[in-house]
Enzyme design. Structure first.
Site, short mmCIF file in Angstrom:
data_model
loop_
_atom_site.label_atom_id
_atom_site.label_comp_id
_atom_site.label_asym_id
_atom_site.label_seq_id
_atom_site.Cartn_x
_atom_site.Cartn_y
_atom_site.Cartn_z
N GLU A 173 0.71 -1.08 0.06
CA GLU A 173 -0.12 0.09 0.01
C GLU A 173 0.82 1.37 0.15
O GLU A 173 1.92 1.30 0.57
CB GLU A 173 -0.94 -0.09 1.23
CG GLU A 173 -1.90 1.19 1.59
CD GLU A 173 -2.52 0.91 2.96
OE1 GLU A 173 -2.62 0.10 3.27
OE2 GLU A 173 -2.99 1.95 3.24
N GLU A 185 -2.80 10.98 2.56
CA GLU A 185 -4.07 10.94 3.42
C GLU A 185 -4.14 12.14 4.04
O GLU A 185 -3.04 12.88 4.05
CB GLU A 185 -3.77 9.93 4.53
CG GLU A 185 -3.86 8.47 4.30
CD GLU A 185 -3.71 7.32 5.54
OE1 GLU A 185 -4.60 6.91 5.93
OE2 GLU A 185 -2.53 7.67 5.96
N TRP A 219 -13.54 8.80 4.33
CA TRP A 219 -14.04 7.81 5.53
C TRP A 219 -14.26 8.48 7.05
O TRP A 219 -13.51 9.34 7.29
CB TRP A 219 -13.41 6.26 5.41
CG TRP A 219 -11.94 6.50 5.82
CD1 TRP A 219 -11.14 6.99 4.70
CD2 TRP A 219 -11.21 6.31 7.07
NE1 TRP A 219 -9.88 6.90 5.35
CE2 TRP A 219 -9.93 6.46 6.49
CE3 TRP A 219 -11.53 5.93 8.27
CZ2 TRP A 219 -8.84 6.26 7.65
CZ3 TRP A 219 -10.77 5.72 9.00
CH2 TRP A 219 -9.24 5.79 8.69
N THR A 272 -6.72 6.45 16.17
CA THR A 272 -7.41 7.01 15.16
C THR A 272 -8.25 8.02 15.07
O THR A 272 -8.01 8.90 14.35
CB THR A 272 -8.25 5.58 14.42
OG1 THR A 272 -7.21 4.36 14.39
CG2 THR A 272 -8.75 5.97 13.12
#
Ligand SMILES: *[C@@H]1O[C@H](CO)[C@@H](O)[C@H](O)[C@H]1NC(C)=O
Ligand SMILES: *[C@@H]1O[C@H](CO)[C@@H](O)[C@H](O)[C@H]1NC(C)=O
Ligand SMILES: *[C@@H]1O[C@H](CO)[C@@H](O)[C@H](O)[C@H]1NC(C)=O
Ligand SMILES: *[C@@H]1O[C@H](CO)[C@@H](O)[C@H](O)[C@H]1NC(C)=O
Ligand SMILES: *[C@@H]1O[C@H](CO)[C@@H](O)[C@H](O)[C@H]1NC(C)=O
Ligand SMILES: *[C@@H]1O[C@H](CO)[C@@H](O)[C@H](O)[C@H]1NC(C)=O
Ligand SMILES: *[C@@H]1O[C@H](CO)[C@@H](O)[C@H](O)[C@H]1NC(C)=O
Length: 368
Positions: A163, A167, A256, A267
């Site tokens: 990956e 972000e 998201w 998070t």
């Protein structure tokens, strides 16, 4: 600080994928011929379980997943929405027909661009390219969200979870964050993440965010200026294994909800806190959003491809997830396509694998 790794898990939960299907992973692969493919979410099935995200090393055989559509130089714009399939579970593997599939959520028109929408705590939208990139320069021209707890992302993701990320946690509209993973592993000794400040209002302005991914080097750019470079040679572990993304990947763009109940506290903090569902922007639009104007792909194939060979796809070869071998093939990528033809060229992760080539030549010799 590395919540994207959680996205598949969240998506799986939110999409309600959990049914009677067996779970699967590399140590416990799918075993039934009737459900041979391990989906990106870790469930065994057939048909579209065998398309994008299907993990060859967690499937019944390394050949169970369908071949991955080959990279193609392209500039994807979004005036024509017919190139986006609204529901990825309906995809049949024809990457000529659709450029993108919607894995979750929905996109809206925004002056000829698309808005990825986030309407509620279980919401969010993710689109995936139908074609893979096995090295290339990929640029997304986007406007990010600007709300605490809402994350905008532009990533590449392979079927074994290599990956590369751009972000944008919504609380920081002058910053982008770069990151990369090797086979889904989060390094315990260091983080691969980095922050890049000084970008003019990422919500109000379109910027070009680029991932330049080559066999030996990876860099991230903003508006054409390189902000970070990682060399493969810097990623070797003590055992001599490079922890460098090296398998064909789809391009994914998403918005998201990180700042919601049930998210890990780290998070939530990373994303700038809990989402305020009373935000005036949310009230006005009925959703949070990120805007995608275009995505440009310039393929860097690891090997020269002979046009006469009719190459359509990448496939995995060999059984070793620690040293994946990627082979070019002319197999059909269609969900019901035949798989009786030979792969036509071999390469491993980043270098040509003499072994695979030898094997193929031997097989060719046997059949000719
Ligand atoms: C793989 O799946 C098996 C069976 O569900 C489970 O017991 C095991 O913990 C999983 N392994 C990993 C590494 O997730
Ligand atoms: C698993 O998913 C497939 C869809 O690919 C479905 O046909 C099948 O019935 C499911 N159940 C099991 C137990 O595999
Ligand atoms: C996509 O299609 C599947 C199967 O037809 C359905 O279960 C799912 O709800 C659909 N998803 C969306 C977002 O419409
Ligand atoms: C894939 O889609 C294209 C464009 O719609 C079509 O021309 C082609 O026949 C399709 N290929 C297959 C194998 O169905
Ligand atoms: C490529 O496709 C053409 C047209 O179908 C065919 O004639 C040719 O033999 C193919 N080449 C190879 C190397 O398979
Ligand atoms: C994978 O391993 C099995 C068992 O060792 C072997 O029979 C099979 O040929 C291997 N497949 C490939 C593609 O190397
Ligand atoms: C695929 O490659 C094989 C081996 O080179 C060849 O025999 C076959 O005709 C090719 N198929 C297509 C559709 O080009």
């Amino acid at each position: 600080m590395i919540p994207l790794a959680l996205v598949p898990v969240l998506l799986a939960m939110l999409a309600g994928v959990a049914n009677a299907n067996a779970t699967c992973n590399v140590t416990s692969p799918c075993s039934l011929s009737s459900a041979p493919c391990c989906s990106e979410f870790g469930f065994c099935g057939r048909d579209n379980f065998c398309l994008g995200g299907c993990n060859p090393y967690a499937s019944k055989g390394v050949n169970s997943c369908r071949p991955e559509p080959l990279c193609k130089d392209s500039t994807y714009t979004f005036a024509d929405k017919s190139r986006i399939l609204s529901n990825s579970t309906l995809f049949d593997g024809n990457s000529t027909k659709y450029d993108w599939v919607i894995d979750k959520g929905s996109v809206l028109d925004n002056s000829g661009n698309i808005a990825l929408t986030l309407a509620d705590a279980s919401g969010g939208t993710r689109i995936s390219s139908t074609k893979y990139v096995h090295y290339g320069d990929i640029t997304a021209t986007i406007k990010t969200g600007r709300w605490n707890g809402v994350v905008t992302a532009f990533i590449t993701m392979s079927d074994i979870k290599d990956e590369i990320d751009w972000e944008f946690p919504g609380s920081k509209t002058t910053q982008g964050q770069s990151n990369f993973f090797w086979q889904g592993l989060i390094p315990t000794t260091k983080t691969n993440g980095a922050t890049h400040d000084g970008i003019s209002d990422t919500f109000a302005n379109f910027h070009d965010y680029t991932v330049s991914w080559g066999p030996d080097q990876l860099s991230w750019s903003v508006d054409g200026n390189v902000v970070r470079t990682v060399k493969k040679s810097d990623t070797y572990d003590a055992a001599g294994v490079p922890h460098y993304p090296s398998t064909p990947s789809r391009i994914q763009l998403s918005i998201w909800p990180a700042g919601v109940e049930g998210s890990p506290p780290g998070t939530v903090d990373w994303a700038g806190g809990m989402i305020n569902w009373d935000d005036p922007d949310f009230k006005a639009a009925g959703h949070f959003y990120a805007i995608v104007q275009k995505v440009t792909v310039k393929c860097i194939n690891a090997q020269v491809i002979d046009p006469a060979a009719n190459i359509t796809s990448y496939i995995y070869s060999g059984n070793s997830s620690s040293n994946p071998s990627i082979v070019y093939s002319n197999y059909s990528t269609m969900v019901n396509g035949a798989r009786s033809m030979l792969p036509v060229a071999g390469l491993s992760g980043t270098v040509l694998t003499a072994f695979v080539m030898g094997l193929l030549m031997a097989l060719n010799a046997m059949l000719l």
